[in-house]
Design an enzyme around this catalytic site. Structure first.
Site, PDB file in Angstrom:
ATOM      1  N   LYS A  44      69.348  13.427  -6.784  1.00 31.70           N
ATOM      2  CA  LYS A  44      69.278  12.057  -6.258  1.00 31.70           C
ATOM      3  C   LYS A  44      70.721  11.575  -6.119  1.00 31.70           C
ATOM      4  O   LYS A  44      71.571  11.971  -6.919  1.00 31.70           O
ATOM      5  CB  LYS A  44      68.506  11.194  -7.272  1.00 31.70           C
ATOM      6  CG  LYS A  44      68.558   9.713  -7.016  1.00 31.70           C
ATOM      7  CD  LYS A  44      67.532   9.301  -6.005  1.00 31.70           C
ATOM      8  CE  LYS A  44      67.765   7.859  -5.542  1.00 31.70           C
ATOM      9  NZ  LYS A  44      67.186   7.597  -4.223  1.00 31.70           N
ATOM     10  N   SER A  45      71.029  10.736  -5.160  1.00 31.29           N
ATOM     11  CA  SER A  45      72.410  10.242  -5.058  1.00 31.29           C
ATOM     12  C   SER A  45      72.788   9.497  -6.328  1.00 31.29           C
ATOM     13  O   SER A  45      72.080   8.578  -6.758  1.00 31.29           O
ATOM     14  CB  SER A  45      72.574   9.318  -3.854  1.00 31.29           C
ATOM     15  OG  SER A  45      72.560  10.060  -2.668  1.00 31.29           O
ATOM     16  N   ALA A  69      62.796   2.190   0.520  1.00 31.05           N
ATOM     17  CA  ALA A  69      63.957   1.354   0.199  1.00 31.05           C
ATOM     18  C   ALA A  69      64.076   1.332  -1.316  1.00 31.05           C
ATOM     19  O   ALA A  69      63.815   0.332  -1.974  1.00 31.05           O
ATOM     20  CB  ALA A  69      63.794  -0.051   0.754  1.00 31.05           C
ATOM     21  N   LEU A  72      68.878   3.236  -4.007  1.00 31.57           N
ATOM     22  CA  LEU A  72      69.758   4.120  -4.790  1.00 31.57           C
ATOM     23  C   LEU A  72      69.641   3.897  -6.305  1.00 31.57           C
ATOM     24  O   LEU A  72      70.647   3.924  -7.023  1.00 31.57           O
ATOM     25  CB  LEU A  72      71.224   3.970  -4.349  1.00 31.57           C
ATOM     26  CG  LEU A  72      71.560   4.493  -2.946  1.00 31.57           C
ATOM     27  CD1 LEU A  72      73.024   4.215  -2.617  1.00 31.57           C
ATOM     28  CD2 LEU A  72      71.268   5.985  -2.828  1.00 31.57           C
ATOM     29  N   ASN A 127      76.911  11.050   0.171  1.00 37.12           N
ATOM     30  CA  ASN A 127      75.953  10.231   0.907  1.00 37.12           C
ATOM     31  C   ASN A 127      76.715   9.047   1.488  1.00 37.12           C
ATOM     32  O   ASN A 127      76.974   8.061   0.804  1.00 37.12           O
ATOM     33  CB  ASN A 127      74.841   9.781  -0.051  1.00 37.12           C
ATOM     34  CG  ASN A 127      73.832   8.868   0.624  1.00 37.12           C
ATOM     35  OD1 ASN A 127      73.946   8.577   1.807  1.00 37.12           O
ATOM     36  ND2 ASN A 127      72.848   8.408  -0.132  1.00 37.12           N
ATOM     37  N   CYS A 130      73.253   5.873   3.485  1.00 37.47           N
ATOM     38  CA  CYS A 130      71.972   5.311   3.070  1.00 37.47           C
ATOM     39  C   CYS A 130      71.692   4.045   3.898  1.00 37.47           C
ATOM     40  O   CYS A 130      72.463   3.091   3.848  1.00 37.47           O
ATOM     41  CB  CYS A 130      72.006   4.967   1.580  1.00 37.47           C
ATOM     42  SG  CYS A 130      70.422   4.389   0.992  1.00 37.47           S
ATOM     43  N   ILE A 189      70.154  14.629   9.215  1.00 34.57           N
ATOM     44  CA  ILE A 189      70.565  13.245   9.101  1.00 34.57           C
ATOM     45  C   ILE A 189      69.890  12.580   7.889  1.00 34.57           C
ATOM     46  O   ILE A 189      68.890  13.104   7.367  1.00 34.57           O
ATOM     47  CB  ILE A 189      70.183  12.427  10.382  1.00 34.57           C
ATOM     48  CG1 ILE A 189      68.685  12.479  10.634  1.00 34.57           C
ATOM     49  CG2 ILE A 189      70.968  12.899  11.587  1.00 34.57           C
ATOM     50  CD1 ILE A 189      68.177  11.549  11.743  1.00 34.57           C
ATOM     51  N   ASN A 190      70.420  11.443   7.529  1.00 36.02           N
ATOM     52  CA  ASN A 190      69.771  10.608   6.514  1.00 36.02           C
ATOM     53  C   ASN A 190      68.582   9.898   7.182  1.00 36.02           C
ATOM     54  O   ASN A 190      68.340  10.060   8.376  1.00 36.02           O
ATOM     55  CB  ASN A 190      70.775   9.588   5.960  1.00 36.02           C
ATOM     56  CG  ASN A 190      70.500   9.263   4.501  1.00 36.02           C
ATOM     57  OD1 ASN A 190      69.342   9.080   4.114  1.00 36.02           O
ATOM     58  ND2 ASN A 190      71.535   9.192   3.702  1.00 36.02           N
ATOM     59  N   THR A 264      60.567  14.716   2.750  1.00 34.21           N
ATOM     60  CA  THR A 264      59.203  14.210   2.885  1.00 34.21           C
ATOM     61  C   THR A 264      58.155  15.317   2.697  1.00 34.21           C
ATOM     62  O   THR A 264      57.087  15.074   2.122  1.00 34.21           O
ATOM     63  CB  THR A 264      59.049  13.523   4.263  1.00 34.21           C
ATOM     64  OG1 THR A 264      60.016  12.463   4.328  1.00 34.21           O
ATOM     65  CG2 THR A 264      57.667  12.932   4.453  1.00 34.21           C
TER      66      THR A 264
HETATM   67  C1  LIG Z   1      62.012   8.516  -1.310  1.00 38.70           C
HETATM   68  C2  LIG Z   1      63.286   8.983  -0.680  1.00 38.70           C
HETATM   69  C3  LIG Z   1      64.485   8.839  -1.366  1.00 38.70           C
HETATM   70  C4  LIG Z   1      65.690   9.268  -0.801  1.00 38.70           C
HETATM   71  N1  LIG Z   1      66.851   9.146  -1.508  1.00 38.70           N
HETATM   72  C5  LIG Z   1      68.015   9.652  -0.985  1.00 38.70           C
HETATM   73  C6  LIG Z   1      69.217   9.623  -1.736  1.00 38.70           C
HETATM   74  O1  LIG Z   1      69.279   9.178  -2.884  1.00 38.70           O
HETATM   75  N2  LIG Z   1      70.336  10.124  -1.150  1.00 38.70           N
HETATM   76  C7  LIG Z   1      70.345  10.659   0.111  1.00 38.70           C
HETATM   77  O2  LIG Z   1      71.399  11.117   0.572  1.00 38.70           O
HETATM   78  N3  LIG Z   1      69.198  10.722   0.834  1.00 38.70           N
HETATM   79  C8  LIG Z   1      68.048  10.229   0.321  1.00 38.70           C
HETATM   80  N4  LIG Z   1      66.891  10.308   1.042  1.00 38.70           N
HETATM   81  C9  LIG Z   1      66.939  10.893   2.403  1.00 38.70           C
HETATM   82  C10 LIG Z   1      66.567  12.377   2.402  1.00 38.70           C
HETATM   83  O3  LIG Z   1      67.442  13.147   1.631  1.00 38.70           O
HETATM   84  C11 LIG Z   1      66.533  12.925   3.837  1.00 38.70           C
HETATM   85  O4  LIG Z   1      67.812  12.840   4.423  1.00 38.70           O
HETATM   86  C12 LIG Z   1      65.554  12.152   4.728  1.00 38.70           C
HETATM   87  O5  LIG Z   1      64.396  11.778   4.007  1.00 38.70           O
HETATM   88  C13 LIG Z   1      65.115  12.977   5.947  1.00 38.70           C
HETATM   89  O6  LIG Z   1      64.480  14.166   5.547  1.00 38.70           O
HETATM   90  P1  LIG Z   1      62.867  14.328   5.420  1.00 38.70           P
HETATM   91  O7  LIG Z   1      62.287  13.846   6.701  1.00 38.70           O
HETATM   92  O8  LIG Z   1      62.665  15.791   5.157  1.00 38.70           O
HETATM   93  O9  LIG Z   1      62.447  13.487   4.271  1.00 38.70           O
HETATM   94  C14 LIG Z   1      65.686   9.867   0.491  1.00 38.70           C
HETATM   95  C15 LIG Z   1      64.472  10.005   1.176  1.00 38.70           C
HETATM   96  C16 LIG Z   1      63.280   9.582   0.614  1.00 38.70           C
HETATM   97  C17 LIG Z   1      62.000   9.774   1.387  1.00 38.70           C
END
Ligand SMILES: Cc1cc2nc3c(=O)[nH]c(=O)nc-3n(C[C@H](O)[C@H](O)[C@H](O)COP(=O)(O)O)c2cc1C
Length: 301
Positions: A44-45, A69, A72, A127, A130, A189-190, A264
């Site tokens: 987790k970040s 949302a 962080l 990161n 966000c 991407i994020n 996801t």
């Molecule tokens: C619940 C949740 C929490 C996330 N927390 C972080 C985070 O702490 N730091 C970060 O760089 N990305 C975070 N992400 C983004 C994911 O790492 C990823 O970039 C984004 O969800 C797209 O990928 P996906 O479609 O496979 O989920 C989070 C995503 C989700 C769904």
């Protein structure tokens, strides 16, 4: 069959990496994800100081993805490192990528320094993107801020630095700045800034109003970013965004990603997602008569 890939100096036994924010909230989950098939795992970040995040509700489930949302929320670097040390060696063989977030340049630098001093991790992922935390969202939209963070972190670690970007109109300038100041790879991407409305309450669902959209809805966009970056830059790429099936993984590799992250997909299906996708990739390689997965990287160009 050879599923091995490389991202900068990081050798991975297969291209699947656990994305930041999903399960990586505790170090023991990182060990489990690695056992389940993830070649590397992202935390987790983490921020220098603990963050409580936003009040509930922090997540909306949609047919085509999630909006989160979380804000962080994390225990801070020191506490997380303590938990890592408590695992007593179980993390030693796990390629851990420490994801770092901060509200200023010094926050990133200090957090990385602490982790580096403990000799933890195989790489850092910054990161810079966000979409629902104002302070961190700014970084990857501004090439100068991206440059400052990457440069400061490069000065305190020799490990690979992955720069995680979001959907930005300054894509080329931001990546150029990251490369110039010592980035080893780009993660793209994020999540994408989004919202949802509760029609009974007539109000936004999320307490923070805006969140980040992930899952199948953003896959074609993430794929486009990887394709575009591969055309323009030599830097290794890590694809992330809506990767749910083995076919998605193959698409990202063909577009130019050296590895991919699952977020996801793991939220929806649990850790079995890794084995399921690996089986699919192996079947595809057999059908295509491929001996090395590396041969697929960038072939769509
Ligand atoms: C619940 C949740 C929490 C996330 N927390 C972080 C985070 O702490 N730091 C970060 O760089 N990305 C975070 N992400 C983004 C994911 O790492 C990823 O970039 C984004 O969800 C797209 O990928 P996906 O479609 O496979 O989920 C989070 C995503 C989700 C769904």
């Amino acid at each position: 069959m050879d599923l091995e890939v490389e991202v900068a100096s990081l050798k991975l036994k297969n291209p699947l990496v656990l994305a930041s924010g999903i399960l990586g909230t505790t170090p023991s989950m990182l060990v489990k994800a690695h056992k389940a098939g993830a070649a590397a795992v992202t935390t987790k970040s983490l921020t220098l100081h603990p963050r409580s995040g936003y009040p509930n509700p922090v997540l909306v489930e949609l047919r085509y993805g999630l909006i989160n949302a979380i804000g962080l929320a994390n225990p801070g670097v020191k506490e997380y490192l303590k938990e890592c040390l408590e695992l007593q060696g179980k993390l030693v063989d796990v390629p851990v990528i420490f994801s770092i977030a901060g509200s200023d340049v010094a926050g990133y630098e200090e957090a990385v320094k602490l982790i580096a001093e403990h000799g933890m991790g195989k790489a850092f992922e910054l990161n810079l993107s966000c979409p629902h935390v104002k302070e961190t969202r700014l970084f990857s939209e501004d090439p100068r801020l991206t440059a400052q963070v990457v440069k400061a972190v490069r000065d305190v670690t020799d490990l690979p630095i992955f720069v995680k970007i979001g959907l930005t109109t300054n894509l080329r300038e931001v990546v150029e700045a990251a490369i110039k100041h010592g980035a080893s790879a780009v993660t793209a991407i994020n999540t994408v800034r989004a919202t949802a409305i509760d029609i009974e309450a007539k109000r936004p669902v999320l307490s923070a109003i805006y969140g980040g959209l992930s899952g199948p809805a953003i896959k074609p966009i993430a794929l486009r970013v990887i394709y575009e970056l591969y055309e323009e830059f030599k830097i290794p790429l890590i694809g992330v965004g809506g990767i749910m099936s083995w076919e998605d993984v193959i698409e990202f590799l063909m577009a130019g990603a050296s590895a991919v992250q699952l977020g996801t997909a793991v939220y929806k299906e649990g850790l079995r997602a890794f084995r399921k996708l690996l089986n699919g990739i192996e079947s595809f390689m057999r059908k295509e008569g491929l001996s090395s997965l590396k041969d697929l990287i960038g072939v769509a160009h």
